[in-house]
Scaffold this active site. Structure first.
Site, PDB file in Angstrom:
ATOM      1  CD  GLU A 378      -2.992   7.771   3.828  1.00  0.00           C
ATOM      2  OE1 GLU A 378      -3.529   6.778   3.290  1.00  0.00           O
ATOM      3  OE2 GLU A 378      -3.500   9.112   3.786  1.00  0.00           O
ATOM      4  CG  HIS A 456      -6.756   3.074  -1.786  1.00  0.00           C
ATOM      5  ND1 HIS A 456      -7.377   2.122  -0.866  1.00  0.00           N
ATOM      6  CD2 HIS A 456      -6.426   2.786  -2.980  1.00  0.00           C
ATOM      7  CE1 HIS A 456      -6.954   0.942  -1.760  1.00  0.00           C
ATOM      8  NE2 HIS A 456      -6.786   1.162  -2.874  1.00  0.00           N
ATOM      9  CD  GLU A 457      -8.330   6.606   1.794  1.00  0.00           C
ATOM     10  OE1 GLU A 457      -7.045   7.054   1.313  1.00  0.00           O
ATOM     11  OE2 GLU A 457      -8.371   5.445   2.207  1.00  0.00           O
ATOM     12  CD  GLU A 475     -10.260   2.352  -0.265  1.00  0.00           C
ATOM     13  OE1 GLU A 475     -10.240   1.393   0.503  1.00  0.00           O
ATOM     14  OE2 GLU A 475     -10.197   3.609  -0.247  1.00  0.00           O
ATOM     15  CD  GLU A 481      -9.687   0.050   3.669  1.00  0.00           C
ATOM     16  OE1 GLU A 481      -8.625   0.031   3.325  1.00  0.00           O
ATOM     17  OE2 GLU A 481     -10.249   1.182   3.624  1.00  0.00           O
TER      18      GLU A 481
HETATM   19  C1  NOJ Z   1      -6.754   3.444   3.735  1.00  0.00           C
HETATM   20  C2  NOJ Z   1      -6.748   2.666   2.435  1.00  0.00           C
HETATM   21  O1  NOJ Z   1      -7.958   2.273   1.737  1.00  0.00           O
HETATM   22  C3  NOJ Z   1      -5.927   1.638   2.760  1.00  0.00           C
HETATM   23  O2  NOJ Z   1      -5.686   0.807   1.526  1.00  0.00           O
HETATM   24  C4  NOJ Z   1      -4.449   2.199   3.291  1.00  0.00           C
HETATM   25  O3  NOJ Z   1      -3.811   0.662   3.726  1.00  0.00           O
HETATM   26  C5  NOJ Z   1      -4.600   3.063   4.281  1.00  0.00           C
HETATM   27  N1  NOJ Z   1      -5.409   4.004   4.191  1.00  0.00           N
HETATM   28  C6  NOJ Z   1      -3.305   3.625   4.537  1.00  0.00           C
HETATM   29  O4  NOJ Z   1      -2.929   4.561   3.603  1.00  0.00           O
END
Ligand code: NOJ
Length: 687
Positions: A378, A456-457, A475, A481
Site C-alpha cells: 500500500e 487497487h486504485e 480494482e 469493501e
Molecule cells: C483499498 C483497497 O481497495 C483495499 O483492498 C485495501 O485493503 C485497502 N486499500 C488497504 O490497502
C-alpha cells in the site's frame, strides 16, 4: 454497394475547393465504416453502421505548446491500407484464442503551407468496433513537446442513454454508475457505455495507454463528447518527444449488451506479449487477512488487534491449504500503517515487517503447505517513497517465493505526491501521465522479478495485459469493501449487473466476491452485503478476474461447506466466455468454459427484482450428458429478508435442456456443468 453516410453527402454538396476527397474504410463483413476527410484543412472522421451515422463529423488533432496547432492547414499526402487477420493465444484470460480481424487505413497529413508539419492517423475497423490513433512523426520544432490539448471529438448521433461515473472526483473510479441521457453528463471516465434509441450498444474507451495521459470525456454542446486528457499539475496534458504514438481511441458497437462484453477489440489493439517466458504467470484463487480490517475487527496498524500476525497468517494458510486456495494475502504486515496511514504514504517501508509478523516464517510455512503468500504494497499515494524501494521490495518477495503482489494507491482527488528534481512537491491525479508512467514502471519491475500484479486504485485497464501478462487484475470501481463501510449503505443490488458492461469492458476486476456472512451487526451495524448468498457465488462467473478472492473469514466458510464447494470448484482461467442475455442494470447471465477441463460454469444475477430466466444449454457439447450442480436462491429467497435461503441440487442435462433460472430479488444462481461419469449414471454399479 457501400452506402455513403449522410453527413458526408451533405459535406460533399457544400464542397469547397479546400475539401479533399473522403477516404473510407469498411470492416471485414461490411458492418462498420469509418470516413475520413480534410475539411478546409482540418482532419475529420465519422463512423457509420450499415450506412447510419454513429459518429458524425468529428474533430481530430492537438494543441501543442509553443507550436502551431496540429488540427488545421493539412492535406492528405499518402494513404495505405491493409487487412489484418490473425489468431493469437492468451496465456490466461476469459478466452484462450482470439481472432484479430480488421481493415486498417493509414493516412499521412502534411502541412498545406509547410511540408515540415506532419501528422499521421491510423484507423482499424473491426466488425465490432473501431480504433484509431495518432502518430506525431519527428519534425523540426517538436523534438520535445507539451500537448496542451487533444482535440478528438465523438459527435454522437443522438442523446443516448449512458452509464457513467464522474471524472476528477476524490474517490477515483469508485462511484456508483448513473444512467442518464448523455446531455446530463459533465466530465466522465471511460469505458463510457451507451444505448441508442434504436437499441444499439456503444462503448467509448481507449487501448494501449502507455506513456500518455488517461482520457476522460467532456461533454460539449448537446451530445458531442471531447477527449479530456487528465493534466499534470501544471496544466500540461502530455509531455513527449516526437515520434509519438498515442493510445487508441476506441468505439465498440453491438446489438446487445453482451456483444460489448464479448468483444475483444481492446486486447486486439494492444501489442503482443513482451515476456519470453510466461510459465510463472498462473491465475489463482486466494483468501486473506483482509475482510476483518474492513469490518474493523482487526487493524492494519500495530497493536492488540493487529491482523497481520504470524499466527493469524498461519490460520489463513491452514484454511487455504485445506480448501485448495493457492494464495494468502496479508495486508498490514509492514511498518508504516500506524496513525493516519492514508495521509502518511511516505512512511511505508516495504521491506520491514512489524515485530509480530515473521515474514520469512510465514513464507516458509506457506510453502510447506503448498500455498504462496500474496504480498501487499500500500503506497497511500507516496510515489517517490515507493519508487525508491521498488527494486528492493520486489527482490525480497522474489527471494521468499512470493509470486503475486497487490498494490494500493489510496489517495483522494489530486493527491498523488510527486517530487521533482529540485525537491519540490506537486500534487497529481491518479489518471494523468505521471501515474500512467508510474503504474507501468511497477509492471515492468514486477516482471523482472517474476511477480504478478493486482492493482487497487489503479489506472484504468486498457488491455496492456496482452503485452504484460503479469498485469493480472485491478480494482478500479466500487468493490465488495463498500458493503463493509460504505456510508451510503454499500453497493445496491443493481451495481454488479452494471459492472460487466462498464468497468469490466476495460478488463478483469478484483471485486473480491464470496462474502457468506452477509450481516455484521456487531462490527458494522449500519452495513450489510446487499445480496443473497447464491448471488455471491454467481459473481465468480459474472465478474471476470484471473485472481479471485474468497473474501470472507475462514470461520464463515467453515460454517457453510456446501456453498463453499462452488468457490473451490470454479476456475479462474477460461477457454470461452459468453453472455447469454442481459439488460444493463437489471440482470445478466454469463457462461464460461474451463480452460483446463470440459466443465462449463454459469453465473446469473439480478438487481432488486426477482425473475425467472430461460437458458437453453446449447453451448454444451452435442451428444454428451452432463451433471448440472446448481446453487440457487430458495423459494423464499430475498436479499432483504431471506438472503441465506440457498438450494443446492444436481440434475442431469444435455445440450437440449432448457434451464429455468429462478433468481430471488437481489439474488443469483451459480451452476457447474460437468460431464457425467460412470458413477453418476450407474451409482450403484459394483466396481
Ligand atoms: C483499498 C483497497 O481497495 C483495499 O483492498 C485495501 O485493503 C485497502 N486499500 C488497504 O490497502
Amino acid at each position: 454497394m457501400r452506402r455513403i453516410p449522410g453527413w458526408l453527402l451533405l459535406g460533399l454538396a457544400a464542397m469547397t475547393a479546400a475539401l479533399a476527397a473522403p477516404l473510407t474504410v469498411t470492416s471485414p463483413d461490411g458492418t462498420l465504416t469509418v470516413s475520413f476527410m480534410v475539411d478546409d484543412g482540418s482532419p475529420r472522421y465519422g463512423v457509420t453502421r450499415f450506412g447510419r451515422d454513429l459518429i458524425g463529423p468529428s474533430a481530430l488533432g492537438f494543441v501543442i505548446h509553443g507550436a502551431p496547432p496540429l488540427d488545421r492547414d493539412f492535406r492528405v499526402t499518402a494513404e495505405s491500407r491493409r487487412t489484418i487477420d490473425e489468431t493469437w493465444v492468451q496465456p490466461w484470460g476469459e478466452q484462450a484464442e482470439i481472432r484479430c480481424h480488421c481493415r486498417e487505413l493509414r493516412i499521412e497529413l502534411t502541412g498545406a503551407e509547410t511540408a515540415a508539419r506532419r501528422l499521421t492517423l491510423v484507423f482499424r475497423v473491426f466488425d465490432d468496433g473501431v480504433g484509431f490513433r495518432y502518430e506525431i512523426p519527428a519534425q523540426p520544432g517538436l523534438d520535445s513537446l507539451a500537448i496542451m490539448d487533444e482535440l478528438t471529438e465523438f459527435a454522437l448521433a443522438g442523446d443516448h442513454r449512458a452509464w457513467w461515473i464522474p471524472a476528477y472526483q476524490p474517490e477515483r473510479y469508485e462511484y456508483l454508475y448513473r444512467a442518464t441521457p448523455v446531455s446530463e453528463m459533465d466530465r466522465v471516465h471511460t469505458p463510457l457505455t451507451m444505448e441508442t434509441a434504436d437499441g444499439l450498444f456503444l462503448c467509448i474507451h481507449e487501448a494501449a495507454l502507455t506513456d500518455y495521459a488517461g482520457m476522460t470525456l467532456a461533454r460539449r454542446a448537446g451530445h458531442i463528447l471531447k477527449a479530456d486528457l487528465v493534466p499534470w499539475s501544471d496544466g500540461v496534458r502530455v509531455r513527449a518527444t516526437a515520434p509519438l504514438v498515442t493510445p487508441w481511441r476506441t468505439l465498440q458497437v453491438a446489438d446487445t449488451p453482451g456483444g460489448l462484453a464479448d468483444s475483444r477489440l481492446i486486447l486486439n489493439l494492444n501489442e503482443p506479449c513482451r515476456l519470453d517466458d510466461v510459465s510463472w504467470i498462473t491465475p489463482a484463487k486466494y483468501v486473506g487477512v483482509w475482510w476483518e480490517m474492513h469490518l474493523g475487527t482487526a487493524t492494519w496498524g500495530s497493536g492488540p488487534r493487529h491482523g497481520a500476525t504470524t499466527a493469524n497468517a498461519k490460520r489463513y494458510i491452514d484454511f487455504a491449504a485445506g480448501h485448495g486456495f493457492g494464495g494468502v494475502l496479508v495486508e498490514g504486515w509492514n511498518v508504516g500503517w500506524d496513525g493516519e496511514w492514508t495521509r502518511n504514504g511516505d512512511l511505508f517501508c516495504f521491506t520491514r515487517p512489524y515485530d509480530d509478523f515473521d515474514l520469512e516464517e510465514v513464507c516458509r510455512y506457506a510453502a510447506e503447505n503448498g500455498v504462496r503468500l500474496i504480498g501487499h504494497h500500500e503506497t497511500a499515494a507516496g510515489i517517490a517513497n515507493y519508487e525508491a524501494q521498488l527494486e528492493e521490495a520486489f527482490a525480497l518477495y522474489e527471494r521468499l517465493g512470493v509470486r503475486t503482489v497487490k498494490t494500493g494507491y489510496v489517495g483522494y482527488g489530486q493527491q498523488i505526491r510527486r517530487v521533482d528534481e529540485a525537491g519540490r512537491v506537486h500534487h497529481e491525479w491518479h489518471h494523468g501521465q505521471f501515474m500512467v508512467r508510474h503504474y507501468r514502471k511497477v509492471v515492468e519491475a514486477a516482471a523482472r522479478h517474476r511477480i504478478m500484479l493486482d492493482v487497487h486504485e489503479p489506472i484504468k485497464d486498457t488491455g496492456i495485459r496482452r503485452t504484460w501478462p503479469n498485469m493480472l487484475s485491478r480494482e478500479g470501481a466500487r468493490g465488495q469493501e463498500y458493503n463493509a463501510w460504505g456510508g451510503d449503505g454499500g453497493n445496491p443490488p443493481d451495481h454488479t449487473t452494471i459492472l460487466p458492461f462498464t468497468r469490466l469492458l476495460a478488463g478483469p476486476m478484483d471485486f473480491t466476491p464470496g462474502i457468506f456472512d452477509l450481516h455484521f451487526p456487531e462490527a458494522r451495524p449500519g452495513n450489510r452485503v446487499n445480496t443473497t448468498l447464491a448471488k455471491q457465488l454467481a459473481l465468480y462467473v459474472v465478474l471476470y478476474s484471473p485472481l479471485q478472492m474468497a473474501a470472507d473469514l475462514p470461520e464463515n466458510y467453515r460454517a457453510r461447506p456446501d456453498a463453499l464447494r462452488f468457490i473451490q470448484d470454479v476456475p479462474v482461467d477460461w477457454r470461452h466466455s459468453r453472455v447469454l442475455h442481459a439488460r444493463i442494470g437489471d440482470y445478466v447471465t454469463f457462461v464460461r468454459q474451463d480452460r483446463h477441463s470440459d466443465d462449463w460454469y454459469l453465473g446469473s444475477i439480478t438487481d432488486d427484482q426477482g425473475r425467472i430466466l430461460e437458458v437453453p444449454l446449447d453451448f454444451l457439447e452435442p451428444g454428451r450428458l452432463y451433471v448440472a450442480e446448481i446453487y440457487r436462491d430458495g423459494p423464499a429467497g430475498d436479499w432483504r429478508t431471506k438472503p441465506y435461503d440457498l438450494e443446492i441440487l444436481a440434475q442431469p442435462v444435455t445440450r437440449e435442456t432448457t434451464l429455468h433460472l429462478r433468481l430471488a430479488p437481489g439474488g443469483g444462481q451459480a451452476v457447474r456443468f460437468r460431464p457425467a461419469t460412470e458413477e453418476d449414471i450407474h451409482p450403484l454399479k459394483e466396481k
